[in-house]
Design an enzyme around this catalytic site. Structure first.
Site, PDB file in Angstrom:
ATOM      1  CB  CYS A  56      -1.109  -0.094   1.262  1.00 33.24           C
ATOM      2  SG  CYS A  56      -2.339   1.019   0.859  1.00 33.24           S
ATOM      3  CG  HIS A 103      -3.530  -3.704   3.438  1.00 35.40           C
ATOM      4  ND1 HIS A 103      -2.195  -2.931   3.957  1.00 35.40           N
ATOM      5  CD2 HIS A 103      -4.074  -2.843   2.639  1.00 35.40           C
ATOM      6  CE1 HIS A 103      -2.426  -1.596   3.659  1.00 35.40           C
ATOM      7  NE2 HIS A 103      -3.518  -1.464   2.997  1.00 35.40           N
ATOM      8  CD  GLU A 140      -0.784  -5.624   5.666  1.00 37.22           C
ATOM      9  OE1 GLU A 140      -0.645  -5.957   4.755  1.00 37.22           O
ATOM     10  OE2 GLU A 140      -1.078  -4.411   5.878  1.00 37.22           O
TER      11      GLU A 140
END
Lengths: 1046, 251
Positions: free
Chosen positions: B95, B212, B214
């Site tokens: 990002c 994302h 994660e």
């Protein structure tokens, strides 16, 4: 040419799609073909040092313009290049930039960026200021161009706006003779002496002029204190006059403001009520006459004390004593929560007001205990409907008020920037719409934080430990004139001359740096205590922390300022943002300051904490304030007030309402009426999907938001409550927490007792829906009230105060039945607007008395949570909870005139005992996996809840009324009432067909109705012996519910 | 010995903790390091086998997302970063990290003139939602090995991949030919050229992506989690971090 101007244009500007053009078309009906925003920068070096073309060009390339996306210009006008899709030259241009002194975040970053890449910029302190030029395309009048600029693009309170003919502007000398919007003040510090030896009228006048918001009797209390010979003697020793200094009076004004002191909640109140028999007591309970010593102590704190004692609650760590309440829901970490309001600033500058509200409440969490890490935000807004007043109705809105849609847009953007840029997910929220919020919107901002139980040395994180001799350190932002008198200003009603200095714009990045630093310093144990600088600035933060050691000597000589020339009193009370106050043990000061420097955080030592019993403020080696701490905090006598309740009362309307169509007793059960009502309700502001706005908030940064604001197979269904996983925050593997809320301002016109109970019940019920344990829920109360103090312009103050008493009583009664303690709360008491309508007539707009209840509930196992959407065709749908025929305050009642004789016009009561036993059952059912879906039945009643679960799951639902004949016969009311009443304490749930027996056994003693079945067809269908009562295709439901908000 | 990963923080980066957790769950030892600490001792970079630029709002996205972070890294870590990449260490930018890698000129091709940028979403606003993605099996990217389709959250306002005006097709074809487009959205989400969601350098080691991963390391985080069979199984995003650890271990 000392100030250089640089323009940056997007190469790929979609002028047709620019929000300026859209806003002008949608909101003002001004046909703007397109718009283009050009970024403007003004660069100024210190000491008149010239910035050469070559230097400017290299900065433009390296810092300001991206070579793939942008082009720049800093000298003569080039041939104009029209943006894609437009073969026109602009007609007008609006040049907009912040007024001097208003926080310019991009300017601050650009200044820092230049100093990173250029020695010249560093050596000559090149400062950057920003603005924008908006080019208008299409034929419009100058007056319309001005309207677009003033009503859609900029806010004259904080921005300078110039609208010009584009051609003249573009071919003119716009790169020459530029000025920077600097603040220039005479650098002459003065401390005024204020004689209180004046008649009452003069004192009241001074109080108003100085924006103190102190009453005459409060000033007299101060005067008496200063006449005390002992006080005089001490002052003489310090070389102070017998009369107070302006610094001192300002500190009193802040500390004693309604905003900081909560005088109304501390007042002694004589409550009486009507003995008229016409109000049903089962709805509006009677309490007779009684006296309350303090609403806070008698109801809010008592709720906590009584539930704690009754249930022997072990998880309350710290309540009502800190910036936020702290609870232990986990064996590894503690949670803290705080909800604030930021109403007045949001009325004046919706963007800055809301942004500041968020970063402000984040600081409450950062300053809770020894500093907590913010992990989630919750935001609740009360607005007037954004589409009102519409075309031709503009005159309805009094002068000086912004259109509700502007407030909405501004607040929305403020939340987006505030939450997203801080890296804190906005996990929960709500909107309530009512015209009476046109005068002051209500903007509630809440934050949840995480604390380890102890610091590395074993000290508890819950308590602060400042000691005499510890250094006062202020860290974060600098002090400016922004935010002077915020606390006192919000303690007055709003009028059209509200000062701009009360407005601040938050700077999320400065605060993020400060937050990161604070948590690192906490873990290294570099400070002994911390609190935020919010309302009242240093006067409040140091004044409060001084209570811990019994004294402080604050030296503001070296307080870092945004620009020179601030007066000592301004330094003390300014509410400039992003600041925290620390107490730092002397031996740790160097390490503390060094770490701050390393993290890019400005920190300054400003005196020390003492045990002198005094708050002494020093400026350039002279004492400018000497305040007895005990008197400052305890010297204010409690107000004595009267409250009288005469039963439900309509507030006088200040606007014209359209006439509602009536529905006849025969029509009311017709398919046409029921279908139309369903669609109408789904599209109402209070019900329609808010997804298109909410998705602009980051709701899952930190990667712990498990149940998100939107649920279901395509994530369009409404979530009842957020679930945040605690494991990523250091908690147990399966531990979670729900964040939910409830509010029902529209019920205040009946009874604030009922209104408050609905709010509390809704907050708890939402938490239970997803899987919170109803026996482990902490509550937060927020009261936003119209002024309940008597005054010339406030003839019904006693009624409003009685509503306040009843709301408190309502919360107490229900919270005790739910066994849920309050852990934190806040009140805002002056939510009125007095101005003139466009016919010159004075109007007063008061918000409906509003209680927001926020609930934080424990989730034992995050793998067992449930969402509101239907999961599988063939599943059985049940309505759990008791139905009533009360239609008062329902959404349906606001759309049509219901037949007089067949509906109960009172609001439904909240049946605490029954509800709580049902909630426990629902919880157990969720724990053993009995429920596939569970949805709160609220606005719009059961039929809207069914529609929402169906839309969420992209599945239909069939309801065969012949199977409900017994229930309907017992109910006695019309089908419309049955489907649309909003009695709290109910759920729509679905279960797998093979769980029916287990389900029936589990809920054996609970009022429940087997409502229908989930179907694979995309239709919500209600039939009776094959006759269609409602036939609503999902696509059409979605069009009503979601389409309208796009 | 565990693979050591440096996860950058500071100046408005805000996904460092979940990024570090994802690497640790994948078997690495993740160190969250403040940018000022790294920049005051730039050589530290070489004691880590991978470098992660997490998501966030560095410098508030002022002057363009990732711009000032890139300037800061360029001016104080530029030489080390160059060497680090030349030594074939894996680098990921998620990002805001992707935006910074792009502004730094590390993507799509390190040390070549810039050809790509991340512009404002077509909608003009920030968007948080989960999106379906296709992973290009033939991509050279070491981070996406073994993945074919995945669902991840996006949370950005400036994620529209924009290629140098006039040369879009040429650049795009070259990227495809080199296997440098490991991730694409399956639908229109932000106006990205060719629905590109992630890009890597010609060696497949420097990887930037808008979604994302994660935030998708457990099925509990999945938006339809309550309908999933195995709610607490690892999420699809984890594999991206495991791939990195595998690469390091295989060196």
């Amino acid at each position: 040419m000392m100030v250089r101007r640089l323009e940056v244009r997007d190469l790929h500007c979609q002028a047709r799609e620019q929000s300026a053009a859209k806003l002008a078309r949608d909101h003002l009906g001004i046909s703007l073909f397109g718009a283009e925003v050009v970024q403007l920068f003004w660069l100024k070096a210190e000491a008149e040092q010239r910035i050469e073309d070559g230097t400017l060009e290299s900065w433009a390339k390296q810092v300001f313009a991206d070579p793939i996306l942008q082009e720049y210009e800093f000298a003569a006008a080039k041939e104009f290049r029209s943006p894609a899709g437009i073969n026109l030259q602009p007609s007008y241009v609006a040049e907009i930039r912040y007024l001097p002194g208003v926080t310019d975040n991009v300017g601050r970053t650009a200044t820092e960026a230049l100093s990173l890449v250029s020695d010249f910029a560093r050596d000559h302190h090149v400062h950057v200021y920003t603005g924008k030029a908006v080019y208008f395309f299409g034929e419009l009048s100058f007056a319309d161009a001005e309207r677009v600029a003033y009503e859609c693009l900029a806010n004259p309170v904080i921005e300078e706006i110039k609208v010009m003919d584009w051609k003249e502007y573009y071919t003119g000398k716009r790169f020459e003779f530029q000025k920077a919007p600097e603040v220039i003040l005479p650098d002459e510090a003065r401390v005024g002496i204020i004689s209180l030896d004046q008649d009452g009228k003069s004192l009241e006048r001074i109080s108003k002029e100085q924006c103190w918001a102190l009453t005459l009797s409060e000033i007299e209390t101060i005067r008496n204190h200063y006449q005390d010979p002992a006080v005089k003697e001490t002052r003489e020793k310090y070389g102070l006059t017998a009369d107070p200094t302006d610094v001192e009076m300002e500190v009193f004004a802040q500390t004693w403001s309604e905003h900081c002191k909560h005088k109304i909640f501390a007042a002694e109140i004589d409550y009486t009520e009507t003995d008229e028999a016409s109000w049903p007591e089962e709805i509006y309970p009677r309490f007779g006459a009684f006296t309350v010593k303090s609403l806070f102590k008698s109801f809010i704190k008592k709720t906590t004390d009584d539930t704690k004692a009754a249930r022997n609650i072990p998880w309350l760590v710290s309540v009502f004593s800190d910036n936020a309440g702290i609870v232990r829901f986990d064996e590894k970490i503690d949670l803290c929560i705080k909800v604030e309001t930021h109403n007045s600033p949001s009325a004046i500058d919706p963007y800055g007001g809301a942004l500041t509200g968020i970063v402000g409440v984040n600081r409450d969490i950062l300053g809770c205990g020894m500093g907590a890490r913010p992990i989630a935000n919750t935001d609740v807004f009360c607005f007037a409907p954004p589409d009102w007043p519409g075309d031709g109705e503009e005159r309805e809105l009094p002068d000086g008020l912004k259109h509700p849609r502007r407030i909405f847009d501004g607040v929305h953007l403020g939340v987006e920037d505030g939450g997203n840029k801080s890296g804190i997910p906005t996990v929960n929220g709500a909107f309530a719409f009512h015209r009476d919020f046109a005068g002051k919107p209500l903007v509630f901002c809440g934050t949840i934080g995480v604390l380890p139980h102890t610091l590395p040395s074993g000290l508890s994180t819950a308590s602060k430990g400042q000691q005499p001799g510890d250094v006062i350190v202020m860290a974060g932002g600098r002090i400016g004139k922004d935010g002077i008198h915020g606390a006192t200003f919000s303690s007055m009603e709003l009028n059209e001359n509200a000062p701009a200095t009360v407005v601040q714009i938050g700077d999320p990045i400065t605060q993020k740096r400060l937050a990161d630093f604070l948590l690192e310093a906490r873990d290294r144990e570099l400070f002994s205590s911390v609190t935020d600088n919010g309302a009242g600035g240093l006067s409040s933060s140091v004044g409060e922390m001084a209570l811990g050691t019994n004294g402080a000597r604050l030296d503001i000589t070296n307080a870092p300022v945004k620009y020179p020339g601030l007066q000592p009193f301004e330094l003390v009370v300014s509410e400039s943002q992003e600041r925290m106050t620390f107490s730092v043990p002397k031996q740790k000061l160097d390490a503390f300051l060094a770490l701050a420097k390393r993290r890019g955080v400005e920190a300054s030592a400003l005196g020390e904490f003492t045990d002198s019993g005094m708050l002494e403020i020093v400026y350039r080696e002279k004492t400018v304030a000497l305040l007895d701490l005990h008197f400052l905090h305890e010297g204010l006598p409690a107000m004595i007030l009267k409250a009288r309740w005469e039963g439900p009362r309509e507030t006088p309307s200040w606007s014209t309402f359209p006439k509602l169509a009536s529905v006849s007793p025969t029509e009311i059960n017709s398919r046409a009426f029921l279908e139309k009502s369903l669609y109408t309700l789904l599209a109402r502001w209070n019900i329609r999907s808010k997804e298109s706005w909410v998705r602009r908030y980051d709701h899952e940064v930190q990667a712990a938001t498990l149940v998100k604001p939107f649920v279901g197979s395509e994530a369009h269904g409404p979530g009842d409550s957020a679930v945040v996983w605690l494991k990523p925050h250091g908690g147990g593997e399966k531990a979670g927490v729900t964040i939910s809320c409830g509010l029902q301002p529209k019920l205040s016109r009946y009874d604030a007792y009922v209104m408050a109970q609905h709010a509390l019940d809704e907050a708890v019920r939402n938490a239970v829906c997803v899987g919170a344990d109803p026996e482990q829920i902490a509550l937060i109360d927020n009261f936003c009230w119209p002024d309940p103090l008597p005054g010339e312009k406030n003839p019904d103050a006693q009624h409003k105060l009685a509503q306040l008493v009843r709301a408190n009583r309502g919360l107490y009664d229900l919270a005790l039945q739910y066994g849920a303690p309050f852990v934190s709360g806040k009140d805002s008491m002056k939510n009125d607007f007095i101005g003139r309508n466009r016919f010159g007539k004075e109007v007063k707009i008061s918000v409906p008395p509003t209680v927001l209840v926020t609930a934080m509930g424990k989730v034992h196992d995050v793998a067992k949570t449930v969402t509101s959407d239907f999961k599988k065709s063939g599943d059985l749908v049940f309505l759990l909870g008791k139905n009533t025929r009360h239609m008062g305050g329902s959404e349906l009642e606001e759309t049509v005139l219901l037949p007089k004789d067949i509906v109960l016009r009172s609001p439904p009561p909240v049946l605490g005992k029954e509800n709580f036993s049902l909630y426990k059952k629902v919880h157990q059912a969720i724990q053993v996996g009995l429920l596939r879906s569970c949805h709160d039945c609220s606005e719009g009643g059961v039929i809207v809840a069914l529609a929402e679960s169906a839309m969420g799951g992209k599945l239909g639902v069939n309801v065969e009324l012949e199977k409900l004949e017994k229930e309907l016969a017992d109910y006695q009311g019309t089908l419309a009432e049955y489907l649309f009443h909003e009695t709290p304490g109910r759920f729509v749930v679905s279960i797998a067909a093979d769980k029916l027996e287990q389900f029936s056994q589990h809920f054996a003693d609970t009022p429940l109705v087997r409502f229908g079945e989930v179907s694979a067809q995309d239709i919500l269908r209600v039939t009776r012996h094959g006759l269609v009562i409602i036939d609503a295709p999902l696509a059409q439901l979605e069009q009503a519910w979601r389409g309208a908000a796009e | 010995m565990k693979a050591k990963v440096l996860v950058l923080t500071g100046d408005g980066i805000n996904c460092e903790r979940e990024t570090a957790r994802a690497f640790e769950l994948a078997g690495a030892e993740a160190k969250i390091l403040h940018i000022n600490d790294l920049l005051s001792a730039p050589k530290t970079l070489h004691s880590y086998q991978a470098f992660a630029l997490p998501g966030g709002f560095s410098f508030g996205d002022d002057l363009g997302s990732g711009q000032v972070l890139a300037l800061k890294l360029q001016s104080l870590l530029g030489a080390e970063l160059k060497e680090y990449v030349a030594r074939k260490n894996p680098v990921i930018g998620i990002c805001n990290g992707f935006q910074a890698l792009t502004k730094l000129g590390l993507l799509p091709e390190p040390f070549a003139p810039r050809t790509m940028a991340l512009a404002k979403n077509d909608s003009g606003s920030f968007l948080d939602r989960w999106v379906h993605l296709t992973a290009e099996e033939k991509s050279i990217c070491i981070w996406t090995k073994g993945l074919s389709s995945l669902t991840l959250p996006i949370r950005h306002g400036e994620g529209k991949v924009t290629l140098l005006a006039g040369e879009e097709e040429i650049i795009h074809r070259k990227l495809i030919a080199n296997g440098q487009i490991p991730l694409r959205y399956t639908e229109e989400v932000n106006g990205s050229f060719g629905r590109i969601a992630g890009v890597c350098d010609p060696l497949g080691l420097v990887f930037g992506l808008m979604p994302h991963p994660e935030a998708a390391i457990s099925n509990l985080q999945h938006p339809q989690s309550s309908s999933l069979q195995n709610r607490d199984a690892p999420g699809v995003g984890l594999q991206i971090f495991e791939n990195c650890v595998k690469y390091i271990e295989g060196r």
